[in-house]
Design a protein around this motif. Structure first.
Motif, short mmCIF file in Angstrom:
data_model
loop_
_atom_site.label_atom_id
_atom_site.label_comp_id
_atom_site.label_asym_id
_atom_site.label_seq_id
_atom_site.Cartn_x
_atom_site.Cartn_y
_atom_site.Cartn_z
N GLY A 67 73.54 6.02 18.55
CA GLY A 67 74.74 6.36 19.31
C GLY A 67 75.03 7.85 19.37
N HIS A 68 74.11 8.68 18.87
CA HIS A 68 74.41 10.12 18.91
C HIS A 68 74.33 10.66 20.32
CE1 HIS A 68 69.90 10.86 18.02
NE2 HIS A 68 70.10 11.33 19.23
N ILE A 69 75.15 11.70 20.57
CA ILE A 69 75.04 12.49 21.80
C ILE A 69 74.94 13.93 21.34
CG2 ILE A 69 76.00 10.95 23.55
CD1 ILE A 69 78.75 12.16 23.09
N GLY A 70 74.09 14.73 22.02
CA GLY A 70 73.69 15.98 21.39
C GLY A 70 73.11 15.53 20.05
N PHE A 71 73.37 16.27 18.99
CA PHE A 71 73.03 15.73 17.67
C PHE A 71 74.30 15.49 16.86
CE2 PHE A 71 68.42 17.14 18.05
CZ PHE A 71 67.96 15.83 18.14
N LEU A 118 73.56 13.93 29.52
CA LEU A 118 73.40 13.42 28.15
C LEU A 118 72.37 12.29 28.10
CD1 LEU A 118 77.12 12.83 27.04
CD2 LEU A 118 75.65 14.75 26.33
N GLY A 119 71.62 12.25 27.00
CA GLY A 119 70.88 11.05 26.64
C GLY A 119 71.69 10.39 25.53
N ILE A 120 71.22 9.28 25.03
CA ILE A 120 71.92 8.64 23.89
C ILE A 120 70.89 8.23 22.85
CG2 ILE A 120 71.97 6.40 25.12
CD1 ILE A 120 74.63 5.81 23.59
N GLY A 121 71.18 8.54 21.59
CA GLY A 121 70.28 8.16 20.51
C GLY A 121 70.46 6.70 20.14
N ASN A 132 72.27 24.38 26.85
CA ASN A 132 71.69 23.17 26.28
C ASN A 132 72.52 22.66 25.12
OD1 ASN A 132 69.08 23.56 27.90
ND2 ASN A 132 68.71 21.74 26.63
N LEU A 133 72.36 21.38 24.89
CA LEU A 133 73.15 20.73 23.85
C LEU A 133 72.78 21.17 22.45
CD1 LEU A 133 72.96 17.04 25.09
CD2 LEU A 133 75.09 18.29 24.65
N ASP A 134 71.47 21.34 22.21
CA ASP A 134 71.09 21.46 20.80
C ASP A 134 69.72 22.11 20.61
OD1 ASP A 134 69.78 19.27 21.93
OD2 ASP A 134 70.93 17.81 20.83
N GLU A 135 69.42 22.40 19.36
CA GLU A 135 68.13 22.97 18.98
C GLU A 135 67.88 22.64 17.51
OE1 GLU A 135 65.07 23.72 19.22
OE2 GLU A 135 65.23 25.51 20.50
N LYS A 174 65.45 -0.81 24.97
CA LYS A 174 65.80 -0.43 23.58
C LYS A 174 67.15 0.30 23.51
CE LYS A 174 63.13 3.91 23.43
NZ LYS A 174 62.87 4.00 24.88
N LYS A 175 67.62 0.81 24.62
CA LYS A 175 68.92 1.52 24.61
C LYS A 175 70.09 0.60 24.96
CE LYS A 175 67.45 5.74 23.65
NZ LYS A 175 67.30 6.91 24.47
N ARG A 176 69.79 -0.62 25.36
CA ARG A 176 70.83 -1.50 25.89
C ARG A 176 71.95 -1.79 24.87
NH1 ARG A 176 70.74 -6.73 29.50
NH2 ARG A 176 72.89 -7.29 29.14
N ALA A 185 70.15 18.49 28.47
CA ALA A 185 69.67 17.77 27.29
C ALA A 185 68.15 17.83 27.24
CB ALA A 185 70.12 16.31 27.38
N THR A 186 67.59 17.50 26.10
CA THR A 186 66.14 17.39 25.97
C THR A 186 65.81 15.93 25.62
OG1 THR A 186 66.29 18.04 23.69
CG2 THR A 186 65.83 19.80 25.27
N GLY A 187 64.61 15.68 25.11
CA GLY A 187 64.21 14.32 24.77
C GLY A 187 63.43 13.69 25.91
N SER A 188 63.08 12.40 25.74
CA SER A 188 62.28 11.72 26.76
C SER A 188 63.10 11.42 28.01
CB SER A 188 61.75 10.38 26.26
OG SER A 188 61.41 10.45 24.92
N SER A 189 64.36 11.06 27.81
CA SER A 189 65.16 10.56 28.94
C SER A 189 65.19 11.50 30.14
CB SER A 189 66.58 10.22 28.48
OG SER A 189 66.53 9.35 27.40
N PRO A 190 65.47 12.81 29.95
CA PRO A 190 65.61 13.67 31.14
C PRO A 190 64.30 14.20 31.73
CG PRO A 190 66.25 14.89 29.17
CD PRO A 190 65.82 13.54 28.72
N ALA A 207 59.79 11.79 15.23
CA ALA A 207 58.49 12.00 14.57
C ALA A 207 57.34 11.88 15.56
CB ALA A 207 58.32 11.01 13.42
N ARG A 208 57.57 11.10 16.65
CA ARG A 208 56.49 10.89 17.63
C ARG A 208 56.01 12.19 18.27
NH1 ARG A 208 61.30 9.58 20.29
NH2 ARG A 208 61.41 9.86 22.56
N PHE A 209 56.85 13.21 18.23
CA PHE A 209 56.47 14.47 18.87
C PHE A 209 55.75 15.43 17.92
CE2 PHE A 209 60.38 13.09 21.13
CZ PHE A 209 59.78 12.82 22.35
C1 F6R Z 1 68.59 16.02 23.06
C2 F6R Z 1 69.76 15.29 22.63
C3 F6R Z 1 69.67 13.91 22.09
C4 F6R Z 1 68.88 12.96 22.97
C5 F6R Z 1 68.78 11.58 22.31
C6 F6R Z 1 67.97 10.61 23.12
O1 F6R Z 1 68.95 17.29 23.54
O2 F6R Z 1 70.80 15.83 22.68
O3 F6R Z 1 70.98 13.40 21.94
O4 F6R Z 1 69.47 12.86 24.21
O5 F6R Z 1 68.22 11.71 21.03
O6 F6R Z 1 66.64 11.02 23.11
P1 F6R Z 1 65.54 10.34 24.04
O7 F6R Z 1 65.90 10.72 25.44
O8 F6R Z 1 64.25 10.98 23.62
O9 F6R Z 1 65.61 8.89 23.81
#
Ligand code: F6R
Length: 236
Positions: free
Chosen positions: A137-141, A131-134, A65-68, A201-203, A35-40, A166-168
């Protein structure tokens, strides 16, 4: 479902890295779903350190990888391919040809999606999916929807996801609105799943996903049906 509470982001990251390292120690040619994002980020830093200390060997590992983002090339600093190279692949001994990220610039995205699923099938599926979680509740996108989508597919990102991403980006209008993502078939087909959720914030969404109704409105809730899920969370 196995829950591990970590005392800090560092502890969460190292615990996740240990699980990934154990997977590749057990099966040298493991297929890792990443996965990507801040979590990993911390997990990837720990894995890079473990490699430097000769505690992890990625020479036979394959990653998917999960997504692009749609429209971002590998050279674009905001693309997930760029992210993976910079934060993990450039620091470990995985063979570049064994690292896969969906191509968001493919001329025919539907064909790219079908080929990605065929690739995962050829690899024999995923051994361990990170996996991270949006916040929605999304996983991947896999965004909240009326139904779960099994296959890799192109998806419109939710307003809340665009907002979070948007922060990126330097300019609001540069934030992509579409992505190509693995579907629930490949994710749920993984032999093991490791979900990391960092911070207060993810709780709320984590609780909803893990203990609430199983519904495509909360995509991660489908993980309740998976037989081998580890969730590492920190509330700090
Ligand atoms: C990224 C992905 C997303 C993120 C999710 C959490 O490859 O699949 O599901 O895991 O958006 O993002 P962060 O970790 O930035 O809070």
């Amino acid at each position: 479902m196995n829950f591990i509470k970590a005392e800090s982001y560092e502890a969460l990251s190292c615990a996740a890295a240990e699980i990934i390292a154990a997977q590749i120690a057990e099966k040298k040619n493991a297929v890792l779903g990443l996965a990507t994002g801040s979590s990993p980020l911390g997990t990837y830093a720990c894995l890079s350190k473990m490699y430097a200390e000769e505690r992890a060997d990625f020479s036979e590992v394959t990653s998917v990888n999960l997504d692009e983002y749609v429209g971002l090339s590998a050279e674009n600093e905001q693309s997930y391919r760029y992210f993976m190279n910079k934060n993990l692949f450039d620091h470990i001994n995985i063979r570049p040809e064994n690292t896969f990220v969906p191509n968001g610039c493919a001329e025919e995205l539907a064909r790219e999606a079908a080929e990605y699923d065929a690739l995962i099938a050829r690899l024999g599926g995923i051994d361990l999916q990170l996996l991270g979680i949006g916040l929605d509740g999304h996983i991947g996108f896999n965004e909240p929807a009326e139904f779960f989508t099994k296959e890799t597919h192109v998806t419109e990102l939710d307003a809340s996801t665009i907002e979070a991403n948007a922060r990126f980006f330097a300019r609001r209008e540069d934030v992509p609105t579409k992505a190509i993502t693995m579907g629930m078939g490949a994710i749920m087909g993984a032999k093991k799943i490791l979900l990391i959720a960092n911070g207060k914030k993810k709780r709320e969404i984590l609780e909803k996903a893990m203990y609430g109704k199983i519904t495509p409105r909360v995509p991660a809730s489908i993980l309740q049906l998976h037989p081998n899920v580890t969730v590492i969370y920190s509330e700090i």
